[in-house]
Design a protein around this motif. Structure first.
Motif, PDB file in Angstrom:
ATOM      1  N   ALA A   1      -7.030   5.166   9.762  1.00 10.44           N
ATOM      2  CA  ALA A   1      -6.425   5.962   8.491  1.00 10.44           C
ATOM      3  C   ALA A   1      -6.329   4.961   7.550  1.00 10.44           C
ATOM      4  O   ALA A   1      -5.668   3.858   7.987  1.00 10.44           O
ATOM      5  CB  ALA A   1      -5.720   7.133   8.128  1.00 10.44           C
ATOM      6  N   LEU A   2      -6.702   4.779   6.127  1.00 10.44           N
ATOM      7  CA  LEU A   2      -6.195   4.068   5.205  1.00 10.44           C
ATOM      8  C   LEU A   2      -5.123   4.429   4.258  1.00 10.44           C
ATOM      9  O   LEU A   2      -5.105   5.755   3.759  1.00 10.44           O
ATOM     10  CB  LEU A   2      -7.380   3.783   4.154  1.00 10.44           C
ATOM     11  N   TYR A   3      -4.110   3.592   3.897  1.00 15.31           N
ATOM     12  CA  TYR A   3      -2.972   3.683   3.113  1.00 15.31           C
ATOM     13  C   TYR A   3      -2.640   2.565   2.127  1.00 15.31           C
ATOM     14  O   TYR A   3      -2.894   1.495   2.481  1.00 15.31           O
ATOM     15  CB  TYR A   3      -1.833   3.740   3.954  1.00 15.31           C
ATOM     16  N   SER A   4      -2.725   2.801   0.710  1.00 14.70           N
ATOM     17  CA  SER A   4      -2.574   1.892  -0.239  1.00 14.70           C
ATOM     18  C   SER A   4      -0.988   1.304  -0.044  1.00 14.70           C
ATOM     19  O   SER A   4      -0.082   1.912   0.258  1.00 14.70           O
ATOM     20  CB  SER A   4      -2.601   2.595  -1.569  1.00 14.70           C
ATOM     21  N   ALA A   5      -1.084   0.019  -0.544  1.00 20.53           N
ATOM     22  CA  ALA A   5       0.126  -0.826  -0.673  1.00 20.53           C
ATOM     23  C   ALA A   5       0.345  -1.307  -1.849  1.00 20.53           C
ATOM     24  O   ALA A   5      -0.368  -1.701  -2.489  1.00 20.53           O
ATOM     25  CB  ALA A   5       0.152  -2.157   0.443  1.00 20.53           C
ATOM     26  N   PRO A   6       1.699  -1.369  -2.513  1.00 19.11           N
ATOM     27  CA  PRO A   6       2.000  -1.668  -3.708  1.00 19.11           C
ATOM     28  C   PRO A   6       1.484  -3.379  -3.884  1.00 19.11           C
ATOM     29  O   PRO A   6       1.920  -4.149  -3.117  1.00 19.11           O
ATOM     30  CB  PRO A   6       3.322  -1.647  -4.041  1.00 19.11           C
ATOM     31  N   SER A   7       0.678  -3.326  -5.058  1.00 25.52           N
ATOM     32  CA  SER A   7       0.281  -4.854  -5.330  1.00 25.52           C
ATOM     33  C   SER A   7       1.303  -5.769  -5.791  1.00 25.52           C
ATOM     34  O   SER A   7       1.088  -6.880  -5.868  1.00 25.52           O
ATOM     35  CB  SER A   7      -1.021  -4.676  -6.325  1.00 25.52           C
ATOM     36  N   THR A   8       2.452  -5.267  -6.451  1.00 24.56           N
ATOM     37  CA  THR A   8       3.448  -5.895  -6.919  1.00 24.56           C
ATOM     38  C   THR A   8       4.337  -6.467  -5.947  1.00 24.56           C
ATOM     39  O   THR A   8       4.566  -7.657  -5.920  1.00 24.56           O
ATOM     40  CB  THR A   8       4.318  -5.137  -7.736  1.00 24.56           C
ATOM     41  N   THR A   9       4.221  -5.884  -4.822  1.00 29.18           N
ATOM     42  CA  THR A   9       5.058  -6.376  -3.623  1.00 29.18           C
ATOM     43  C   THR A   9       4.507  -6.916  -2.401  1.00 29.18           C
ATOM     44  O   THR A   9       5.095  -7.546  -1.794  1.00 29.18           O
ATOM     45  CB  THR A   9       6.342  -5.102  -3.246  1.00 29.18           C
ATOM     46  N   SER A  10       3.343  -6.369  -2.234  1.00 33.22           N
ATOM     47  CA  SER A  10       2.533  -6.494  -1.105  1.00 33.22           C
ATOM     48  C   SER A  10       1.016  -6.913  -1.634  1.00 33.22           C
ATOM     49  O   SER A  10       0.295  -5.879  -1.534  1.00 33.22           O
ATOM     50  CB  SER A  10       2.431  -5.430  -0.258  1.00 33.22           C
ATOM     51  N   PRO A  11       0.717  -8.072  -2.134  1.00 32.69           N
ATOM     52  CA  PRO A  11      -0.660  -8.308  -2.488  1.00 32.69           C
ATOM     53  C   PRO A  11      -1.545  -8.260  -1.191  1.00 32.69           C
ATOM     54  O   PRO A  11      -0.834  -8.521  -0.030  1.00 32.69           O
ATOM     55  CB  PRO A  11      -0.507  -9.786  -3.148  1.00 32.69           C
ATOM     56  N   PRO A  12      -2.921  -8.594  -1.290  1.00 34.14           N
ATOM     57  CA  PRO A  12      -3.568  -8.795  -0.290  1.00 34.14           C
ATOM     58  C   PRO A  12      -3.503  -9.860   0.533  1.00 34.14           C
ATOM     59  O   PRO A  12      -2.999 -10.884   0.046  1.00 34.14           O
ATOM     60  CB  PRO A  12      -5.095  -8.889  -1.025  1.00 34.14           C
ATOM     61  N   GLY A  13      -3.537  -9.763   1.907  1.00 29.91           N
ATOM     62  CA  GLY A  13      -2.960 -10.983   2.791  1.00 29.91           C
ATOM     63  C   GLY A  13      -1.604 -10.695   3.349  1.00 29.91           C
ATOM     64  O   GLY A  13      -1.400 -11.454   4.136  1.00 29.91           O
ATOM     65  N   SER A  14      -0.833  -9.985   2.854  1.00 25.22           N
ATOM     66  CA  SER A  14       0.593  -9.865   3.131  1.00 25.22           C
ATOM     67  C   SER A  14       0.687  -8.958   4.650  1.00 25.22           C
ATOM     68  O   SER A  14      -0.271  -8.214   4.813  1.00 25.22           O
ATOM     69  CB  SER A  14       1.591  -8.882   2.162  1.00 25.22           C
ATOM     70  N   LYS A  15       1.701  -9.572   5.384  1.00 27.04           N
ATOM     71  CA  LYS A  15       1.871  -8.928   6.506  1.00 27.04           C
ATOM     72  C   LYS A  15       2.856  -7.736   6.625  1.00 27.04           C
ATOM     73  O   LYS A  15       3.988  -8.167   5.918  1.00 27.04           O
ATOM     74  CB  LYS A  15       2.368 -10.077   7.390  1.00 27.04           C
ATOM     75  N   LEU A  16       2.690  -6.564   6.792  1.00 25.67           N
ATOM     76  CA  LEU A  16       3.716  -5.637   6.797  1.00 25.67           C
ATOM     77  C   LEU A  16       3.639  -4.785   8.167  1.00 25.67           C
ATOM     78  O   LEU A  16       2.916  -5.045   9.119  1.00 25.67           O
ATOM     79  CB  LEU A  16       2.939  -4.289   5.819  1.00 25.67           C
ATOM     80  N   GLU A  17       4.799  -3.934   8.377  1.00 20.17           N
ATOM     81  CA  GLU A  17       5.159  -3.227   9.508  1.00 20.17           C
ATOM     82  C   GLU A  17       4.869  -1.752   9.039  1.00 20.17           C
ATOM     83  O   GLU A  17       5.781  -1.356   8.215  1.00 20.17           O
ATOM     84  CB  GLU A  17       6.457  -3.617   9.995  1.00 20.17           C
TER      85      GLU A  17
END
Length: 529
Positions: free
Chosen positions: A344-360
């Motif tokens: 499933a897909l979930y959006s991430a904030p562009s201000t703190t997590s731009p494309p390419g960011s590693k998240l948990e």
């Protein structure tokens, strides 16, 4: 969670040395954390730390784990049969009775006593270490868990045989035990079995000595075993202090080591089970009525009686609510500002997590939480496979309207440019199928970047006065500077030069191939009809 584990064990009256062994941190690091915790107002007998205190303690730094040290097995190389016997003992781990049979097959007929004497004299026999009997634990203090194979069971749906394992939990003080048949030793299946054990016992112990399996222990480190994040989170939720046993060290959990074999020999073999659910139901009855009421070989007492009379009241309370097993994943933000968790897909904030960011990502039954460097950045409701949860505010401002394709968002942004622009967008997108004119609405917003919001608002007012609901006509008004009609003339340097009357700046004869300026011919003013 690592810092919280240090504080929890400190408030459980553990020494700094014991905390360092359990968490894998250096003693100086543990001392540093505890000193900072005391400085922030915590005490060994006070309430647990708040989230703000943990954040302050986190800033002290991260201590790296020491690398794992492994010792190669020692193999003796002596006399003609010594090497073969050493291989059987060390690598194959065969019993002396089996080695006697194998030697007899090679024409070496010796008695068992002679073989045992030879192995001891040759130094191939591992002498048993001297042991001491540990002091008895307090009631409700320690429980041990272990896995073992029970046997096979025919699946009533597929008709195939399945291997059934047993999860055994034994209370050290009373020796009261609970066995839970399962198919796999996964995190979800293990926690499900532990939850059933706490429900069966009516409470939880303070410490849990667990088997060293991958779902619960991150790496077979003999000196600094580190629980996995999900299992550590479960222990914190249930108030358990974990003590992982070493790999291939049965003496670390001696009270549960032979329990699975006892359950297999005295309950599983010879039993009749229709399916896994029936086996689990019979297991609870056997633990309560048979294993619980036998005379234990070591204590010479009835485990269930000792448990009900002396140990039950010392257990931690169990609320009976099934634990929601979380799923942790490391994810990467895609170019579309989304992450993929469990299909499933979930959006991430562009201000703190731009494309390419590693998240948990932490995923449970209801929510999906996204963390970046241990900091919570987004929370979404759990979506099914193929679903999507998108927050429009997570997109960059310049791409929100296009990405969402929502007419109401176009109207909202148009209202910010001026009342007439907002009214024009409302009338433009008003209808049974507003998405057909969504591109015109997006073009209307881009006109403000080229001609300023003030001029666009005046042009929309003029278009609405003539009931012209077309964005190209609004653009024409801006190009010809008709939005200033009826207003004082602007300065000469700010005036917009009007376009020629015709479609092109040159007459049509300039494009006629019959008249070439190279030959010196002069084309007529107008072409013949």
């Amino acid at each position: 969670m690592e810092i919280e584990e240090v504080v929890r064990r400190w408030q459980a009256q553990e020494s700094q040395r014991a905390i360092a062994r359990a968490t894998g941190l250096a003693r100086e690091t543990v001392k540093k954390y505890l000193a900072a915790a005391i400085g922030l107002g915590l005490s060994a007998t006070g309430p647990p730390p708040s989230a703000a205190v943990l954040i302050e303690l986190q800033r002290l730094g991260i201590v790296a784990v020491q690398p794992v040290r492994r010792v190669a097995p020692q193999v003796a190389m002596l006399e003609p049969y010594r090497e073969q016997i050493a291989t059987w003992l060390d690598q194959d781990q065969l019993l002396l009775t089996r080695i006697q049979e194998l030697l007899a097959g090679q024409g070496v007929a010796v008695t068992y006593t002679t073989l045992r004497r030879y192995v001891r004299q040759a130094g191939l026999w591992k002498q048993p270490r001297s042991t001491v009997r540990m002091a008895p634990t307090a009631p409700g203090e320690v429980a041990e868990m272990d896995f073992g194979k029970l046997g096979t069971l025919v699946n009533p749906v597929t008709g195939k045989r399945q291997v059934i394992y047993g999860l055994l939990v034994v209370l050290v003080y009373s020796r009261h035990a609970f066995v839970w048949p399962l198919l796999q030793q996964t995190l979800e299946a293990t926690i499900e079995g532990l939850e059933e054990a706490w429900r069966f016992l009516g409470g939880l112990p303070v410490r849990l000595v667990l088997d060293n399996f991958p779902a619960a222990v991150a790496g077979p480190d003999a000196l600094n075993p580190r629980p996995t994040r999900a299992f550590l989170e479960y222990s914190q939720a249930r108030g358990l202090l974990l003590d992982p046993a070493r790999v291939r060290h049965p003496k670390d959990k001696p009270h549960v080591e032979n329990g699975v074999r006892y359950a297999r020999e005295r309950w599983w073999k010879g039993g009749q089970f229709s399916d896994l659910a029936d086996a689990r139901q019979q297991a609870a009855h056997w633990c309560r009525e048979v294993a619980g009421l036998r005379v234990h070989g070591t204590t010479r007492r009835l485990p269930r009686v000792v448990f009900e009379d002396e140990e039950r009241k010392h257990l931690q309370p169990y609320d009976g609510v099934p634990y929601d097993v979380p799923l942790w994943r490391e994810v990467t933000v895609h170019p579309d500002h989304h992450v993929s968790v469990q299909y499933a897909l979930y959006s991430a904030p562009s201000t703190t997590s731009p494309p390419g960011s590693k998240l948990e990502a932490r995923c449970d039954r209801t929510l999906v939480r996204l963390y970046r460097r241990s900091e919570l950045v987004k929370v979404h409701p759990r979506q099914p496979k193929g679903g999507r949860s998108t927050d429009a505010d997570d997109y960059p401002p310049e791409r929100t309207a296009y990405a969402m394709r929502a007419p109401d968002r176009v109207v909202q942004q148009a209202l910010k440019l001026g009342p007439n622009v907002g009214h024009f967008a409302e009338r433009l997108l008003d209808g049974t199928f507003p998405w057909a004119k969504l591109r015109q609405g997006q073009k209307l917003l881009r006109l403000a970047d080229r001609y300023t919001a003030e001029r666009l608002d005046a042009a929309c007012a003029r278009a609405l006065g003539f009931d012209l609901l077309e964005v190209r006509r609004v653009e024409r008004i801006l190009v010809l500077a008709l939005d200033h009609e009826g207003l004082p003339a602007p300065p000469p340097d700010q005036r917009v030069q009007p376009l020629p009357i015709g479609r092109f700046a040159r007459p049509g004869t300039a494009f006629d191939h019959r008249y070439s300026l190279v030959d010196g011919a002069t084309p007529p003013a107008e072409l013949p009809s």
